[in-house]
Design a protein around this motif. Structure first.
Motif, PDB file in Angstrom:
ATOM      1  N   THR A  67     -13.266 -41.638  56.904  1.00  0.00           N
ATOM      2  CA  THR A  67     -13.459 -42.019  55.503  1.00  0.00           C
ATOM      3  C   THR A  67     -14.255 -40.980  54.726  1.00  0.00           C
ATOM      4  OG1 THR A  67     -15.390 -43.331  56.111  1.00  0.00           O
ATOM      5  CG2 THR A  67     -13.296 -44.492  55.921  1.00  0.00           C
ATOM      6  N   THR A  68     -15.130 -40.228  55.392  1.00  0.00           N
ATOM      7  CA  THR A  68     -15.910 -39.224  54.668  1.00  0.00           C
ATOM      8  C   THR A  68     -15.231 -37.864  54.618  1.00  0.00           C
ATOM      9  OG1 THR A  68     -17.165 -38.704  56.668  1.00  0.00           O
ATOM     10  CG2 THR A  68     -18.110 -40.327  55.166  1.00  0.00           C
ATOM     11  N   ILE A  69     -14.471 -37.525  55.634  1.00  0.00           N
ATOM     12  CA  ILE A  69     -13.879 -36.194  55.714  1.00  0.00           C
ATOM     13  C   ILE A  69     -12.482 -36.128  55.079  1.00  0.00           C
ATOM     14  CG2 ILE A  69     -13.042 -34.444  57.344  1.00  0.00           C
ATOM     15  CD1 ILE A  69     -15.296 -35.244  59.187  1.00  0.00           C
ATOM     16  N   THR A  70     -11.720 -37.196  55.108  1.00  0.00           N
ATOM     17  CA  THR A  70     -10.327 -37.167  54.678  1.00  0.00           C
ATOM     18  C   THR A  70     -10.121 -36.667  53.249  1.00  0.00           C
ATOM     19  OG1 THR A  70      -9.792 -38.914  56.249  1.00  0.00           O
ATOM     20  CG2 THR A  70      -8.239 -38.554  54.465  1.00  0.00           C
ATOM     21  N   PRO A  71     -10.853 -37.145  52.242  1.00  0.00           N
ATOM     22  CA  PRO A  71     -10.583 -36.658  50.882  1.00  0.00           C
ATOM     23  C   PRO A  71     -10.792 -35.145  50.727  1.00  0.00           C
ATOM     24  CG  PRO A  71     -11.940 -38.620  50.803  1.00  0.00           C
ATOM     25  CD  PRO A  71     -11.853 -38.208  52.232  1.00  0.00           C
ATOM     26  N   GLU A  72     -11.848 -34.625  51.330  1.00  0.00           N
ATOM     27  CA  GLU A  72     -12.095 -33.189  51.220  1.00  0.00           C
ATOM     28  C   GLU A  72     -11.083 -32.385  52.034  1.00  0.00           C
ATOM     29  OE1 GLU A  72     -15.847 -30.179  51.457  1.00  0.00           O
ATOM     30  OE2 GLU A  72     -16.121 -32.292  50.984  1.00  0.00           O
ATOM     31  N   SER A 107     -16.382 -46.682  65.690  1.00  0.00           N
ATOM     32  CA  SER A 107     -17.145 -46.663  64.439  1.00  0.00           C
ATOM     33  C   SER A 107     -17.406 -45.229  63.985  1.00  0.00           C
ATOM     34  CB  SER A 107     -18.456 -47.424  64.595  1.00  0.00           C
ATOM     35  OG  SER A 107     -19.315 -46.761  65.482  1.00  0.00           O
ATOM     36  N   PHE A 108     -17.638 -44.318  64.925  1.00  0.00           N
ATOM     37  CA  PHE A 108     -17.810 -42.908  64.568  1.00  0.00           C
ATOM     38  C   PHE A 108     -16.531 -42.342  63.960  1.00  0.00           C
ATOM     39  CE2 PHE A 108     -17.334 -38.426  65.747  1.00  0.00           C
ATOM     40  CZ  PHE A 108     -18.387 -37.890  65.018  1.00  0.00           C
ATOM     41  N   ILE A 109     -15.391 -42.678  64.560  1.00  0.00           N
ATOM     42  CA  ILE A 109     -14.117 -42.183  64.047  1.00  0.00           C
ATOM     43  C   ILE A 109     -13.848 -42.740  62.653  1.00  0.00           C
ATOM     44  CG2 ILE A 109     -11.607 -42.282  64.379  1.00  0.00           C
ATOM     45  CD1 ILE A 109     -12.161 -42.094  67.406  1.00  0.00           C
ATOM     46  N   LYS A 110     -14.091 -44.026  62.447  1.00  0.00           N
ATOM     47  CA  LYS A 110     -13.871 -44.631  61.126  1.00  0.00           C
ATOM     48  C   LYS A 110     -14.755 -43.994  60.072  1.00  0.00           C
ATOM     49  CE  LYS A 110     -12.371 -49.147  62.761  1.00  0.00           C
ATOM     50  NZ  LYS A 110     -12.726 -50.572  62.898  1.00  0.00           N
TER      51      LYS A 110
END
Length: 101
Positions: free
Chosen positions: A66-71, A59-62
Motif C-alpha cells: 500500500t505504501t510502495i505501489t503508487p510510487e 501484514s508486512f507485505i500489505k
C-alpha cells in the motif's frame, strides 16, 4: 533483383541500442526473479522454524504494497516512455536476456 532500402548509420545505432536495452532489461528481470525466489525461500524457512509468524509476514507485505505501489507505478510509467518496447530488436534482446541472463 532484390532492392535493399537505404539504412542510415543512425538507424543501425538505434537498432543496436534497442537490442542492448532489451538484453539488459531481460537480464535484470531474470535476476530480480531469482532474488525474489531466494527471499521467498528464506521467509518460508523462517516461518517453518518459528522465527516469524505468517501473520507478521502478511501484514508486512500489505503495508509495503500500500505504501510502495503508487510510487512504483509512477516510476514504471515514466520508465516506459524511455524504452523502445515497440521495437522488434528490443523484444528479441529481452527474450535473449531472459533466456541467457
Amino acid at each position: 533483383m532484390l532492392i535493399v532500402p537505404d539504412v542510415t548509420k543512425s538507424e543501425i545505432v538505434y537498432l543496436i541500442i534497442a537490442f542492448l536495452l532489451g538484453l539488459l532489461i531481460g537480464f535484470l528481470i531474470k535476476n530480480v526473479l531469482k532474488i525474489g525466489i531466494v527471499i521467498l525461500a528464506i521467509i518460508i524457512l523462517l516461518i517453518v522454524i518459528g522465527v516469524v509468524s505468517p501473520n507478521t509476514v502478511l501484514s508486512f507485505i500489505k503495508t509495503s504494497v500500500t505504501t510502495i505501489t503508487p510510487e512504483a507505478k509512477r516510476y514504471a510509467t515514466e520508465a516506459l516512455t524511455y524504452l523502445p518496447y515497440n521495437s522488434i530488436f528490443f523484444i528479441i534482446g529481452l527474450v535473449v536476456g531472459l533466456l541467457k541472463g
